[in-house]
Design a protein around this motif. Structure first.
Motif, short mmCIF file in Angstrom:
data_model
loop_
_atom_site.label_atom_id
_atom_site.label_comp_id
_atom_site.label_asym_id
_atom_site.label_seq_id
_atom_site.Cartn_x
_atom_site.Cartn_y
_atom_site.Cartn_z
N ILE A 47 0.87 -1.18 0.00
CA ILE A 47 0.00 0.00 0.00
C ILE A 47 0.91 1.23 0.00
O ILE A 47 1.68 1.45 0.94
N LYS A 48 0.80 2.03 -1.10
CA LYS A 48 1.85 3.02 -1.33
C LYS A 48 1.37 4.45 -1.36
O LYS A 48 2.02 5.34 -0.83
N THR A 49 0.21 4.71 -1.99
CA THR A 49 -0.18 6.11 -2.16
C THR A 49 -0.62 6.72 -0.84
O THR A 49 -1.09 6.01 0.07
N ASP A 50 -0.49 8.02 -0.72
CA ASP A 50 -0.85 8.71 0.53
C ASP A 50 -2.29 8.48 0.90
O ASP A 50 -2.64 8.24 2.05
N LYS A 51 -3.16 8.58 -0.12
CA LYS A 51 -4.59 8.40 0.12
C LYS A 51 -4.86 7.00 0.67
O LYS A 51 -5.61 6.82 1.62
N ALA A 52 -4.20 6.00 0.04
CA ALA A 52 -4.40 4.60 0.47
C ALA A 52 -3.90 4.41 1.89
O ALA A 52 -4.55 3.76 2.72
N ILE A 53 -2.75 5.02 2.20
CA ILE A 53 -2.19 4.88 3.55
C ILE A 53 -3.11 5.51 4.57
O ILE A 53 -3.34 4.96 5.65
N GLU A 54 -3.69 6.62 4.20
CA GLU A 54 -4.61 7.29 5.13
C GLU A 54 -5.82 6.41 5.44
O GLU A 54 -6.24 6.26 6.59
N ILE A 55 -6.38 5.80 4.39
CA ILE A 55 -7.53 4.92 4.60
C ILE A 55 -7.13 3.71 5.43
O ILE A 55 -7.81 3.31 6.37
N PHE A 56 -5.96 3.13 5.09
CA PHE A 56 -5.55 1.93 5.80
C PHE A 56 -5.34 2.20 7.28
O PHE A 56 -5.68 1.37 8.14
N SER A 57 -4.83 3.40 7.58
CA SER A 57 -4.57 3.71 8.99
C SER A 57 -5.86 3.71 9.81
O SER A 57 -5.83 3.49 11.02
N LYS A 58 -7.00 3.91 9.13
CA LYS A 58 -8.28 3.90 9.87
C LYS A 58 -8.71 2.49 10.26
O LYS A 58 -9.56 2.32 11.14
N ILE A 59 -8.19 1.48 9.57
CA ILE A 59 -8.68 0.12 9.86
C ILE A 59 -7.68 -0.73 10.65
O ILE A 59 -7.99 -1.84 11.07
N ILE A 60 -6.51 -0.18 10.90
CA ILE A 60 -5.51 -0.96 11.65
C ILE A 60 -6.06 -1.36 13.01
O ILE A 60 -6.64 -0.54 13.74
N GLY A 61 -5.92 -2.64 13.35
CA GLY A 61 -6.34 -3.14 14.66
C GLY A 61 -7.84 -3.34 14.80
O GLY A 61 -8.32 -3.74 15.86
N LYS A 62 -8.59 -3.07 13.72
CA LYS A 62 -10.05 -3.21 13.81
C LYS A 62 -10.47 -4.64 13.45
O LYS A 62 -9.76 -5.35 12.74
N THR A 63 -11.64 -5.02 13.94
CA THR A 63 -12.17 -6.32 13.54
C THR A 63 -12.64 -6.25 12.10
O THR A 63 -12.81 -5.17 11.53
N SER A 64 -12.86 -7.43 11.50
CA SER A 64 -13.28 -7.41 10.11
C SER A 64 -14.65 -6.75 9.96
O SER A 64 -14.94 -6.11 8.95
N HIS A 65 -15.48 -6.89 10.97
CA HIS A 65 -16.80 -6.28 10.92
C HIS A 65 -16.70 -4.75 10.83
O HIS A 65 -17.32 -4.11 9.98
N THR A 66 -15.90 -4.18 11.72
CA THR A 66 -15.71 -2.72 11.72
C THR A 66 -15.02 -2.26 10.44
O THR A 66 -15.39 -1.22 9.85
N THR A 67 -14.04 -3.03 10.03
CA THR A 67 -13.34 -2.69 8.79
C THR A 67 -14.30 -2.60 7.62
O THR A 67 -14.23 -1.69 6.79
N ARG A 68 -15.23 -3.57 7.58
CA ARG A 68 -16.20 -3.56 6.49
C ARG A 68 -16.99 -2.25 6.49
O ARG A 68 -17.14 -1.59 5.47
N GLU A 69 -17.45 -1.84 7.68
CA GLU A 69 -18.24 -0.60 7.77
C GLU A 69 -17.43 0.61 7.29
O GLU A 69 -17.93 1.45 6.55
N ILE A 70 -16.16 0.64 7.74
CA ILE A 70 -15.32 1.79 7.37
C ILE A 70 -15.09 1.83 5.86
O ILE A 70 -15.26 2.87 5.21
N LEU A 71 -14.74 0.67 5.30
CA LEU A 71 -14.42 0.66 3.87
C LEU A 71 -15.65 0.91 3.01
O LEU A 71 -15.56 1.58 1.97
N VAL A 72 -16.80 0.40 3.43
CA VAL A 72 -18.03 0.65 2.66
C VAL A 72 -18.31 2.16 2.63
O VAL A 72 -18.66 2.73 1.60
N GLU A 73 -18.08 2.79 3.77
CA GLU A 73 -18.27 4.24 3.86
C GLU A 73 -17.32 4.98 2.89
O GLU A 73 -17.73 5.88 2.15
#
Length: 850
Positions: A334-360
């Motif tokens: 994961i390289k681009t700044d935008k991608a890194i920013e999004i990924f940082s929101k899901i670190i340590g989250k459960t898959s359920h929460t991750t799904r909600e974040i990414l869908v948003e």
RNA sequence: GGGCCUAUAGCUCAGUUGGCUAGAGCGCCGCCCUUACAAGGCGGAUGUCGGGGGUUCAAGUCCCUCUGGGCCCACCA
């Protein structure tokens, strides 16, 4: 009538009360069912009894299936086999682990040192005390001892003819020794190996699980339509139920025949949000009918992903960690700044929460097309878990089971053919399973309680394990715990140190131990004389849902270790169903406590009900059948008492009258039928023929001859009946003994020595003095008697009412037969005048009543 | 999607390789307080053998098909 001193032990009022305790204790204290381990191997009948899980409670299903095994055991013992019938307690595995944790307020931490004389707190506190594996095992043994006493008492009350001298526990020293020895043998022969590979993973228990432990469950889900960017900037849409796996996408896949996507094969697309360039590949497993026909391959969403990943040699983009949460480190792909920013929101989250974040996020960037479409789909679960399985790459130990080796698979399939299945159609389940295997048997578990893998690894100069430098114990050291024992050539101070060693932290799958029950029960490697006497065993009784686990894994181990089947026969018992045809289970709240049943109806009655369930057939829970069983037991008491009070004898030479010979010949036929049924494991048939004869005997024969025993037709005739009565009761008690052992033993004790259960099974030639006399000599007579009773009933008369005149119309042959028994007929029917008319055609009576 | 089992009296189930008017037990109804047993005895009624088609002199039984119930397996995006 009674100069009844001949059998002084016959009670005035026989009763079933207290028989379970009286005879249950007697059998244990006299070692009635003891196995003689010095006997000849050819005379042995050995049984691989299922070890019940001690941390659960016994239910009606246990009573049902364990009774079936006992019926076979008792029959085999009576036909002269030396029956090896041990039992084990299954205290290995997750259920016990959980129970010990809760009961004592402790948890197992294998890294801790053993504390001798550890005492758990009196009251478990909220915070669990960590203790060493050895201490944990000790507590388990302590706790399960209590359970085992309860189980043992129930099984004794039920009348199981187990030899209690050969009891084992699946976590005891012997079981650990056998499991570790067998594993090391597998390792030596190259049948056990370790591999770093994608593994089905339970995030709750944080352990790998095997194919055999999976189950499918229906779960709600939703198709998310997501846009990927093609090279030309236009969109291609995939549909997925797991948008949270988007960061681990490694490719898109479509069917090679799918015209919509043909132009994309060999090209790349860019993933939404994370902007990773992935190839588009073609594979026949991609189904054009599913979703949009093109799917994303992630590492790993399901087992198909693993297939594709392997075949296309795709990179591994691990996302979900051992705890089921998104890994903490930022992935290098994961390289681009935008991608890194999004990924940082899901670190340590459960898959359920991750799904909600990414869908948003997808919505925000207009890459989610429309609303998610709710669907119901099946998802793989660990059978004891309650969260869907993830697939995680880990290093694990495997045992070859034919899942990756066609040759071994063929051998195991032919083992299935070699085995005698009762009923035989159960073999199909074995075949289905073996043919459907998709990998070797994963035996390592990241749990704390169980039999440890008996290995250490060398550490390099940085204290990192060198996994291909395995240190193994000598056989005489077994069993070991590599967390507290030390490999030869090292000292404990070198544990976890550079150039030192580390113990393998894992334990074996519970089936890796259970698959060795013949070896454990037979003390393989400890008492080889015993083992060689009882192995291969004769019978494995079990239920059908564990054919894929227990039965199969036992066949695998025996095939690898002994190059033979573990047993000759397997009998598969059915389930207990509610009257509404649903499987009885605890969750439905319809389980009946077995001990209450035994108390209410008596063990013999409950066994009678169980015996009515044929092998492999699901059976309705039916207290009506138990009542009938109880009635039978009472009737056995009373009929026996009556026959004995008529001074029954065992003098076969006294049998003179044709009806008496005919009775014994009918009995001989029953013996033949019952034996034949038992040989085919059809105990139900064996019971039916015996029971039906018994009711004929009491209702018809006894009524017919009881007057004669009083001597009214002379002493010789009386003695003939007394001998027929005695021989019949003597034989019936043996025929009934496997089914209703308590009442059989009770009656036997009134007039015979020793235990009925140690008598030899009856043989037709012992019973009958003259097999040339046909049973019709008796059946025709009882038919006349039945007609007389019917006439009396129709006129609403007492059965004692006098028949003024009876004219029997029959052919010559019939009249010949009836004349020989006419004195019995006159007495039993209370007939004043009897005459005969010869006629062709069937029997006809003219009955004149008052 | 593949496979296995199962469907017979109100209930629980038998029914062998196709062969007389389809059986048992329970329950139900009637009768008998009969000196082994009232936790007993005797007798009676009850079935388009899941539906449809076929093979056969003959099908509950064999073949095809459909339906209901249960279970196992499957690569479930």
């Amino acid at each position: 009538m009674s100069d009844s001193a001949i059998y002084p032990q016959v009670p005035e009022k026989p009763s079933l009360d207290g028989l379970e305790e009286k005879w249950g204790n007697s059998w244990v204290s006299k070692n009635t069912y003891a196995f003689d381990k010095n006997c000849d191997k050819n005379s042995v009948y050995s049984i691989d009894t299922p070890p019940p899980t001690v941390s659960g409670s016994l239910h009606v299903g246990h009573v049902f299936s364990y009774t079936h095994t006992d019926l076979i055991a008792r029959y085999q013992r009576m036909v002269g086999k030396k029956v090896f019938y041990p039992i084990g307690w299954d205290d290995n595995g997750l259920p016990t682990e959980r129970r010990v944790q809760n009961y004592f307020g402790v948890r197992c931490d294998p890294s801790l040192a053993y504390i001798s004389n550890f005492e758990p707190p009196k009251e478990p506190s909220d915070k669990q005390i960590p203790i060493s594996r050895k201490n944990f095992v000790e507590l388990c043994e302590k706790l399960t001892l209590e359970d085992e006493k309860v189980f043992e008492s129930l099984f004794q009350t039920l009348g199981l003819s187990i030899d209690w001298n050969y009891t084992y526990q699946t976590i005891d020293k012997r079981a650990r020794y056998v499991s570790q020895k067998a594993f090391l043998n597998n390792l030596n022969r190259g049948e056990a190996y370790q591999a770093e590979a994608p593994t089905l993973w339970d995030v709750t228990f944080r352990t790998a699980v095997a194919q055999a432990e999976l189950e499918d469950r229906e779960r709600p889900g939703a198709f998310h339509k997501i846009a990927f960017k093609k090279e030309d900037g236009s969109d291609v849409f995939i549909e997925t139920t797991r948008p949270e796996l988007l960061p681990s996408c490694v490719a898109l896949v479509a069917n090679p025949e799918d015209d919509r996507y043909k132009s994309l094969f060999g090209k790349t697309v860019t993933t939404p949000l994370f902007e990773v360039e992935v190839p588009v590949v073609a594979h026949h497993l991609a189904d054009p009918e599913k979703g949009s026909g093109i799917a994303m391959i992630c590492t790993f969403g399901d087992v198909t992903d693993v297939v594709w990943w392997r075949e296309f040699n795709l990179p591994t983009r691990g996302l979900i960690g051992w705890d089921g949460k998104i890994q903490n480190d930022l992935p290098e792909w994961i390289k681009t700044d935008k991608a890194i920013e999004i990924f940082s929101k899901i670190i340590g989250k459960t898959s359920h929460t991750t799904r909600e974040i990414l869908v948003e996020e997808l919505k925000k960037s207009n890459q989610l097309i429309g609303e998610p479409k709710p669907i119901t789909h099946t998802v793989k679960f660990f059978e004891k878990g309650d969260k869907p399985l993830e697939i995680v790459t880990t290093r694990q130990w495997y045992i070859r089971n034919g899942g990756r080796d066609q040759n071994l698979r063929k051998q195991l399939l032919s083992r299935g053919d070699e085995l005698s299945w009762h009923p035989d159609y159960m073999k199909v389940r074995y075949q289905n399973w073996v043919e459907g295997l998709n990998g070797d048997w994963l035996i390592s578990r990241q749990r704390f309680f169980g039999v440890p893998l008996p290995i250490w690894y060398k550490l390099d100069e940085n204290a990192n394990p060198i996994y291909d430098q395995i240190l193994i114990p000598k056989e005489n050291q077994l069993p070991i715990d590599p967390q507290s024992d030390c490999p030869e050539g090292f000292s404990e101070s070198q544990r976890n140190k550079p150039n030192g060693f580390i113990g393998d932290p894992d334990v074996m799958d519970t089936w890796a131990t259970s698959s060795l029950t013949p070896q454990i029960a037979g003390s393989w490697g400890i008492d080889n004389k015993l083992f060689n006497t009882i192995f291969p065993m004769d019978l494995r009784p079990q239920s059908h849902e564990i054919i894929r686990t227990w039965l199969f894994s036992t066949v695998v181990r025996s095939h690898l270790e002994e190059n033979s089947l573990p047993w000759k026969n397997t009998s598969i018992s059915g389930w207990i169903l509610d009257p509404d045809r649903k499987k009885m289970s605890k969750s439905k709240g319809n389980v009946v406590t077995p001990i209450d049943l035994l108390k209410e109806y008596g063990s013999d009655a409950v066994r009678y009900w169980a015996a009515m369930g044929r092998p492999g057939t699901d059976t309705a829970f039916d207290t009506g059948q138990m009542k009938i069983g109880k009635r039978l037991a009472v009737k056995i008491l009373n009929a026996s008492k009556f026959a004995l009070s008529l001074n029954a004898t065992l003098k076969k030479d006294d049998v003179k009258l044709e009806v008496d010979h005919a009775l014994l010949n009918k009995l001989a036929q029953v013996v033949e039928a019952s034996s034949k049924a038992f040989e085919k494991y059809d105990y139900t048939k064996a019971l039916e023929v015996t029971e039906s004869f018994f009711w004929f005997f009491t209702d018809d024969y006894l009524e017919l001859v009881k007057e004669r025993t009083y001597g009214k037709q002379g002493e010789e005739s009386a003695n003939s009946a007394k001998a027929a009565l005695g021989i019949t009761i003597h034989t019936l008690l043996k025929l009934f003994a496997p089914f209703v052992p308590f009442v059989s033993e009770e009656v036997w004790s009134w007039w015979q020595k020793d235990s009925v259960h140690l008598q030899s099974w009856p043989k037709p030639e012992e019973i009958s003095a003259n097999r040339n006399i046909g049973v019709e000599n008796l059946e025709l007579v009882t038919k006349v008697l039945a007609e007389i009773r019917k006439a009396k009933t129709e006129k609403q008369l007492s059965m004692k009412a006098e028949v003024l005149d009876l004219v029997i119309n029959s052919n010559n042959e019939g009249i010949e037969i009836l004349k020989k028994a006419e004195k019995d007929l006159i007495a039993a029917g209370n007939i004043k005048n009897l005459s005969y008319k010869i006629q062709t055609g069937e029997l006809k009576l003219e009955i004149k009543l008052p």
